[in-house]
Design a protein around this motif. Sequence first.
Motif, PDB file in Angstrom:
ATOM      1  N   VAL A 289     -47.914 -24.055 -27.782  1.00  0.00           N
ATOM      2  CA  VAL A 289     -48.478 -25.378 -28.087  1.00  0.00           C
ATOM      3  C   VAL A 289     -47.746 -26.450 -27.284  1.00  0.00           C
ATOM      4  CG1 VAL A 289     -48.827 -27.107 -29.899  1.00  0.00           C
ATOM      5  CG2 VAL A 289     -49.215 -24.687 -30.397  1.00  0.00           C
ATOM      6  N   GLY A 290     -46.426 -26.319 -27.182  1.00  0.00           N
ATOM      7  CA  GLY A 290     -45.641 -27.265 -26.402  1.00  0.00           C
ATOM      8  C   GLY A 290     -46.057 -27.286 -24.942  1.00  0.00           C
ATOM      9  N   ALA A 291     -46.331 -26.095 -24.384  1.00  0.00           N
ATOM     10  CA  ALA A 291     -46.751 -26.017 -22.977  1.00  0.00           C
ATOM     11  C   ALA A 291     -48.082 -26.737 -22.766  1.00  0.00           C
ATOM     12  CB  ALA A 291     -46.861 -24.550 -22.554  1.00  0.00           C
ATOM     13  N   ILE A 292     -49.007 -26.568 -23.709  1.00  0.00           N
ATOM     14  CA  ILE A 292     -50.311 -27.231 -23.595  1.00  0.00           C
ATOM     15  C   ILE A 292     -50.145 -28.753 -23.620  1.00  0.00           C
ATOM     16  CG2 ILE A 292     -52.521 -27.611 -24.759  1.00  0.00           C
ATOM     17  CD1 ILE A 292     -52.352 -24.675 -25.717  1.00  0.00           C
ATOM     18  N   LEU A 293     -49.321 -29.244 -24.549  1.00  0.00           N
ATOM     19  CA  LEU A 293     -49.119 -30.695 -24.664  1.00  0.00           C
ATOM     20  C   LEU A 293     -48.396 -31.264 -23.442  1.00  0.00           C
ATOM     21  CD1 LEU A 293     -48.117 -30.915 -28.435  1.00  0.00           C
ATOM     22  CD2 LEU A 293     -50.254 -31.672 -27.391  1.00  0.00           C
ATOM     23  N   LEU A 294     -47.374 -30.544 -22.955  1.00  0.00           N
ATOM     24  CA  LEU A 294     -46.648 -31.004 -21.775  1.00  0.00           C
ATOM     25  C   LEU A 294     -47.569 -31.095 -20.561  1.00  0.00           C
ATOM     26  CD1 LEU A 294     -43.059 -30.157 -20.751  1.00  0.00           C
ATOM     27  CD2 LEU A 294     -44.853 -29.798 -19.068  1.00  0.00           C
ATOM     28  N   CYS A 295     -48.402 -30.068 -20.391  1.00  0.00           N
ATOM     29  CA  CYS A 295     -49.334 -30.068 -19.253  1.00  0.00           C
ATOM     30  C   CYS A 295     -50.407 -31.146 -19.418  1.00  0.00           C
ATOM     31  CB  CYS A 295     -49.969 -28.688 -19.105  1.00  0.00           C
ATOM     32  SG  CYS A 295     -48.795 -27.411 -18.603  1.00  0.00           S
ATOM     33  N   ALA A 296     -50.808 -31.418 -20.665  1.00  0.00           N
ATOM     34  CA  ALA A 296     -51.765 -32.508 -20.907  1.00  0.00           C
ATOM     35  C   ALA A 296     -51.152 -33.845 -20.490  1.00  0.00           C
ATOM     36  CB  ALA A 296     -52.162 -32.537 -22.376  1.00  0.00           C
ATOM     37  N   GLY A 297     -49.857 -34.012 -20.762  1.00  0.00           N
ATOM     38  CA  GLY A 297     -49.175 -35.224 -20.322  1.00  0.00           C
ATOM     39  C   GLY A 297     -49.148 -35.351 -18.814  1.00  0.00           C
ATOM     40  N   LEU A 298     -48.910 -34.229 -18.118  1.00  0.00           N
ATOM     41  CA  LEU A 298     -48.907 -34.249 -16.656  1.00  0.00           C
ATOM     42  C   LEU A 298     -50.281 -34.607 -16.102  1.00  0.00           C
ATOM     43  CD1 LEU A 298     -46.751 -31.052 -15.898  1.00  0.00           C
ATOM     44  CD2 LEU A 298     -46.049 -33.436 -15.633  1.00  0.00           C
ATOM     45  N   VAL A 299     -51.339 -34.035 -16.693  1.00  0.00           N
ATOM     46  CA  VAL A 299     -52.695 -34.374 -16.259  1.00  0.00           C
ATOM     47  C   VAL A 299     -52.965 -35.858 -16.505  1.00  0.00           C
ATOM     48  CG1 VAL A 299     -55.154 -33.997 -16.694  1.00  0.00           C
ATOM     49  CG2 VAL A 299     -53.607 -32.041 -16.575  1.00  0.00           C
ATOM     50  N   GLY A 300     -52.464 -36.358 -17.635  1.00  0.00           N
ATOM     51  CA  GLY A 300     -52.640 -37.780 -17.941  1.00  0.00           C
ATOM     52  C   GLY A 300     -52.047 -38.678 -16.870  1.00  0.00           C
ATOM     53  N   PHE A 301     -50.895 -38.283 -16.321  1.00  0.00           N
ATOM     54  CA  PHE A 301     -50.273 -39.084 -15.265  1.00  0.00           C
ATOM     55  C   PHE A 301     -51.138 -39.122 -14.005  1.00  0.00           C
ATOM     56  CE2 PHE A 301     -46.068 -38.212 -17.441  1.00  0.00           C
ATOM     57  CZ  PHE A 301     -45.905 -39.531 -17.841  1.00  0.00           C
ATOM     58  N   SER A 302     -51.943 -38.103 -13.790  1.00  0.00           N
ATOM     59  CA  SER A 302     -52.798 -38.096 -12.597  1.00  0.00           C
ATOM     60  C   SER A 302     -53.887 -39.158 -12.687  1.00  0.00           C
ATOM     61  CB  SER A 302     -53.423 -36.707 -12.410  1.00  0.00           C
ATOM     62  OG  SER A 302     -54.383 -36.443 -13.416  1.00  0.00           O
ATOM     63  N   PHE A 303     -54.248 -39.567 -13.926  1.00  0.00           N
ATOM     64  CA  PHE A 303     -55.299 -40.571 -14.106  1.00  0.00           C
ATOM     65  C   PHE A 303     -54.751 -41.900 -14.633  1.00  0.00           C
ATOM     66  CE2 PHE A 303     -57.398 -36.430 -14.625  1.00  0.00           C
ATOM     67  CZ  PHE A 303     -58.405 -36.537 -13.671  1.00  0.00           C
ATOM     68  N   VAL A 304     -53.437 -42.070 -14.568  1.00  0.00           N
ATOM     69  CA  VAL A 304     -52.837 -43.272 -15.132  1.00  0.00           C
ATOM     70  C   VAL A 304     -53.332 -44.515 -14.396  1.00  0.00           C
ATOM     71  CG1 VAL A 304     -50.787 -43.243 -13.649  1.00  0.00           C
ATOM     72  CG2 VAL A 304     -50.643 -44.250 -15.925  1.00  0.00           C
ATOM     73  N   ASN A 305     -53.672 -45.561 -15.183  1.00  0.00           N
ATOM     74  CA  ASN A 305     -54.166 -46.801 -14.573  1.00  0.00           C
ATOM     75  C   ASN A 305     -53.561 -48.045 -15.218  1.00  0.00           C
ATOM     76  OD1 ASN A 305     -55.436 -46.817 -17.025  1.00  0.00           O
ATOM     77  ND2 ASN A 305     -57.512 -46.605 -16.196  1.00  0.00           N
ATOM     78  N   GLY A 306     -52.567 -47.837 -16.093  1.00  0.00           N
ATOM     79  CA  GLY A 306     -51.930 -48.966 -16.751  1.00  0.00           C
ATOM     80  C   GLY A 306     -51.037 -48.510 -17.886  1.00  0.00           C
ATOM     81  N   TRP A 307     -50.646 -49.478 -18.729  1.00  0.00           N
ATOM     82  CA  TRP A 307     -49.681 -49.201 -19.790  1.00  0.00           C
ATOM     83  C   TRP A 307     -50.163 -48.153 -20.791  1.00  0.00           C
ATOM     84  CZ3 TRP A 307     -44.735 -50.445 -20.055  1.00  0.00           C
ATOM     85  CH2 TRP A 307     -44.251 -51.498 -19.271  1.00  0.00           C
ATOM     86  N   SER A 309     -52.496 -45.673 -20.752  1.00  0.00           N
ATOM     87  CA  SER A 309     -52.576 -44.288 -20.274  1.00  0.00           C
ATOM     88  C   SER A 309     -51.193 -43.735 -19.943  1.00  0.00           C
ATOM     89  CB  SER A 309     -53.489 -44.183 -19.050  1.00  0.00           C
ATOM     90  OG  SER A 309     -53.057 -45.069 -18.023  1.00  0.00           O
ATOM     91  N   ALA A 310     -50.299 -44.583 -19.431  1.00  0.00           N
ATOM     92  CA  ALA A 310     -48.941 -44.136 -19.101  1.00  0.00           C
ATOM     93  C   ALA A 310     -48.166 -43.764 -20.365  1.00  0.00           C
ATOM     94  CB  ALA A 310     -48.198 -45.223 -18.325  1.00  0.00           C
ATOM     95  N   ILE A 311     -48.259 -44.610 -21.394  1.00  0.00           N
ATOM     96  CA  ILE A 311     -47.529 -44.341 -22.635  1.00  0.00           C
ATOM     97  C   ILE A 311     -48.098 -43.123 -23.335  1.00  0.00           C
ATOM     98  CG2 ILE A 311     -47.059 -45.240 -24.951  1.00  0.00           C
ATOM     99  CD1 ILE A 311     -46.849 -48.034 -23.699  1.00  0.00           C
ATOM    100  N   LEU A 312     -49.427 -42.980 -23.373  1.00  0.00           N
ATOM    101  CA  LEU A 312     -50.046 -41.801 -23.993  1.00  0.00           C
ATOM    102  C   LEU A 312     -49.594 -40.527 -23.292  1.00  0.00           C
ATOM    103  CD1 LEU A 312     -52.048 -40.498 -25.943  1.00  0.00           C
ATOM    104  CD2 LEU A 312     -53.868 -40.942 -24.267  1.00  0.00           C
TER     105      LEU A 312
END
Length: 407
Positions: A289-307, A309-312
């Motif tokens: 579960v931790g691996a899934i969440l960590l990778c979701a965070g990395l994917v989120g950084f690829s689409f970051v456009n402001g505060w 999305s970055a914090i999420l």
Amino acid sequence: MNQIKTYINQYQFHPIVWVLLLGTVMVRLASFMTLPFLAIYLSKTHDLHPVLIGVTVGISPLMGTIGGFVGGHLSDRYGRKPIMLIALFCLSLVFFGFSIASSPLLYVLLNALNGLCNSFFEPTSQALIADLTDKKNRMKAYSLRYTAINIGAAIGPLLGAYFASVSANSTFVITGSMYLIYAIALFFLLNMLVENKKVDSKNVISFLDAFNIVKRDKALRFLILGVILINIGYAQLESSLPQHLENSIINGVFIYSVLLSINAVFVVFFQIPISHFAEKFSPMKVMMVGAILLCAGLVGFSFVNGWVSAILSIVLLTIGEILIFPSNSLLIDQLADENMRGAYFGAGQFRKIGHFFGPIMGGALLSQYGGQWMFIIISFLSLGSILFFVLGNKVYLKQVVTSLKSL
């Protein structure tokens, strides 16, 4: 706060375990005062070439992959005390050396020794925590240790920035002094409270025997491979992420500094409740579960456009690391024989291969394809860790069933 007090009072640890936890806060705070700023210090003060700076910074985790297993094995053979104390005194000398170093080669040598000594101390201290803690409370001890690390990570850079503005060399002197104080205090406390247990002479095994035993442990090997992939992704937090944010959004550098603080503070305040909930499940499932969440965070950084999305993204990544790293320590403890616990925790240091290759891979992908595709590719690579965790779990369960049948 009351929940934290209740949690601590409920589980009585050996006094040395508390000393190790407090010492972890102290020395991690000290090291985070200096090491995050080492590249900047070398660039501004000594005008070193970027490649040489990369070698200087990267040599530490590389040496850690080599030294961890050696130090862990030596602690099994000669006892935890001498290995831990020698490592701490040497780390003190390393940081004093940084304060007076002048040649590029000396910086490379000192940071190599830093990685080597840390790789001796870390697995040995984890093995000692396991030695002194009941099995049912070890996950809690590892979780508190991880919290202690992040308390240092939250405060250290702020102090480092302040002292660096006064005198860059002063941070190295302060860090060396704190390691020295910790080493002296631990020397007296260990002698008073802990017997230096060594493996019985009949059970002494050579370094080659230890290496071959770990080499044959498929469950451990799968676990290490999975965590290496996790660390390749996690390493982007300090290497590729600041470059990506700087190039993709306004005030990217400032947002990055805030994200680092959120990461450390989140771990400090939520490590205990999240780990308490995670104890209801098997460590391997928690790591998946931790691996899934960590990778979701990395994917989120690829689409970051402001505060927002970055914090999420940093919150998802942080919850992932909270679930993964203490569970990794617990699994290594469960796999290890009593007389080889140090060697097993030392073998766990091979995860630092991910910290060495992660920045290199991320940098290459960043320059070739840009930040968005870099994070997507790295996240899917890290997600491959789940396959190794599943395979390792199957092997481990077979080992448990075989050992029960032999009783």
